[in-house]
Design a protein around this motif. Sequence first.
Motif, PDB file in Angstrom:
ATOM      1  N   GLY A  61       0.762  -1.251   0.000  1.00 12.11           N
ATOM      2  CA  GLY A  61       0.000   0.000   0.000  1.00 12.11           C
ATOM      3  C   GLY A  61       0.792   1.299   0.000  1.00 12.11           C
ATOM      4  N   PHE A 153      17.310   0.414 -11.099  1.00 14.18           N
ATOM      5  CA  PHE A 153      15.873   0.109 -11.201  1.00 14.18           C
ATOM      6  C   PHE A 153      15.133   0.869 -12.308  1.00 14.18           C
ATOM      7  CE2 PHE A 153      16.777  -0.212  -6.465  1.00 14.18           C
ATOM      8  CZ  PHE A 153      17.082  -1.563  -6.535  1.00 14.18           C
ATOM      9  N   PHE A 187       8.731 -14.698   5.033  1.00 20.64           N
ATOM     10  CA  PHE A 187       9.870 -14.297   4.189  1.00 20.64           C
ATOM     11  C   PHE A 187      10.055 -12.780   4.215  1.00 20.64           C
ATOM     12  CE2 PHE A 187      11.278 -12.820  -0.041  1.00 20.64           C
ATOM     13  CZ  PHE A 187      12.542 -13.399  -0.081  1.00 20.64           C
TER      14      PHE A 187
HETATM   15  C1  LIG Z   1      10.555  -8.975   0.420  1.00 21.14           C
HETATM   16  C2  LIG Z   1      10.923  -7.533   0.197  1.00 21.14           C
HETATM   17  C3  LIG Z   1      11.908  -7.215  -0.730  1.00 21.14           C
HETATM   18  C4  LIG Z   1      12.256  -5.867  -0.950  1.00 21.14           C
HETATM   19  N1  LIG Z   1      13.222  -5.598  -1.868  1.00 21.14           N
HETATM   20  C5  LIG Z   1      13.592  -4.306  -2.060  1.00 21.14           C
HETATM   21  C6  LIG Z   1      14.621  -3.989  -3.005  1.00 21.14           C
HETATM   22  O1  LIG Z   1      15.182  -4.851  -3.664  1.00 21.14           O
HETATM   23  N2  LIG Z   1      14.961  -2.688  -3.164  1.00 21.14           N
HETATM   24  C7  LIG Z   1      14.348  -1.679  -2.459  1.00 21.14           C
HETATM   25  O2  LIG Z   1      14.688  -0.511  -2.650  1.00 21.14           O
HETATM   26  N3  LIG Z   1      13.357  -1.951  -1.563  1.00 21.14           N
HETATM   27  C8  LIG Z   1      12.976  -3.239  -1.352  1.00 21.14           C
HETATM   28  N4  LIG Z   1      11.968  -3.524  -0.471  1.00 21.14           N
HETATM   29  C9  LIG Z   1      11.286  -2.426   0.246  1.00 21.14           C
HETATM   30  C10 LIG Z   1      10.008  -1.995  -0.483  1.00 21.14           C
HETATM   31  O3  LIG Z   1      10.294  -1.560  -1.784  1.00 21.14           O
HETATM   32  C11 LIG Z   1       9.343  -0.829   0.263  1.00 21.14           C
HETATM   33  O4  LIG Z   1       8.988  -1.242   1.545  1.00 21.14           O
HETATM   34  C12 LIG Z   1       8.150  -0.300  -0.526  1.00 21.14           C
HETATM   35  O5  LIG Z   1       7.771   0.970  -0.054  1.00 21.14           O
HETATM   36  C13 LIG Z   1       6.965  -1.222  -0.432  1.00 21.14           C
HETATM   37  O6  LIG Z   1       5.942  -0.722  -1.257  1.00 21.14           O
HETATM   38  P1  LIG Z   1       4.424  -1.176  -1.103  1.00 21.14           P
HETATM   39  O7  LIG Z   1       4.034  -0.886   0.341  1.00 21.14           O
HETATM   40  O8  LIG Z   1       3.697  -0.292  -2.069  1.00 21.14           O
HETATM   41  O9  LIG Z   1       4.325  -2.606  -1.431  1.00 21.14           O
HETATM   42  C14 LIG Z   1      11.598  -4.843  -0.225  1.00 21.14           C
HETATM   43  C15 LIG Z   1      10.601  -5.176   0.696  1.00 21.14           C
HETATM   44  C16 LIG Z   1      10.274  -6.511   0.923  1.00 21.14           C
HETATM   45  C17 LIG Z   1       9.191  -6.844   1.914  1.00 21.14           C
END
Ligand SMILES: Cc1cc2nc3c(=O)[nH]c(=O)nc-3n(C[C@H](O)[C@H](O)[C@H](O)COP(=O)(O)O)c2cc1C
Length: 227
Positions: A61, A153, A187
Amino acid sequence: MKTLDRMVRVVYMSIALIAAVAMFAASAQAKPRTDNDSITKSCGLDNATKTILIAYDTIHGSTAHIAARIGDDLCDMGFKVDVKWVGDVADVEGYDGFIVASAIYKFNWLPDAQAFLEKYKVQLAAKKTAIFIDGASMSQDTEKTRAAVKKSFIDPILSKYPDISPVSIGLFGGAFDLTRKNEYTLFEKVVLRIVGVILRLPDKKKVDWRNWDTINTWAAEVGNQMK
Ligand SMILES: Cc1cc2nc3c(=O)[nH]c(=O)nc-3n(C[C@H](O)[C@H](O)[C@H](O)COP(=O)(O)O)c2cc1C
């Protein structure tokens, strides 16, 4: 000795299997985890001269809320805006501009955001398109991190779609909150705990790196480009 070798091999294979299953489970669930994690909204006047679609991908989110804020900002500037999770976009006819966004997971864009770019690459290339990403790698907003995040990215994605030349690229810090019940897989919890330790977060359970001033400033820049 042979028995010990076999035992070690079994242990290694079990660990590899568990890791593979965990990674598969995590990638198989690359959708908004709950209804609260995706936002669908429209704003702006029906007689606005330009209509923009903000199509974002998220799991937890944070990206949806960034997209919604940018939508509000653009509506305040006089645009009509639809904000949708990429998987809810049925077609892209009638839009004058696009913003495509993804949270970064496992060093990549989320699969549905990538599928969206692939499906609509011709339409996106034909109109003004901006893109943004958010993630832990933008926890510090400096020239150095911006260059590294763009290289890791943005450039690989854009190299697949040379006809899409974004009017602007937003790079934002993300967020997570492990105190939310039933939100994160084991995970994800393990990964985010490691992130918390590496980045020496004062509160290892939650953080919000989204800088709303930076996001508002970017929205204004995109609005000016799309006028
Ligand atoms: C399993 C997992 C892998 C992630 N891998 C990366 C990553 O490779 N690079 C990064 O910048 N953030 C990474 N993040 C952090 C997420 O990008 C960040 O928390 C993001 O704001 C989540 O967006 P969302 O809440 O819209 O799903 C990761 C988070 C999780 C849980």
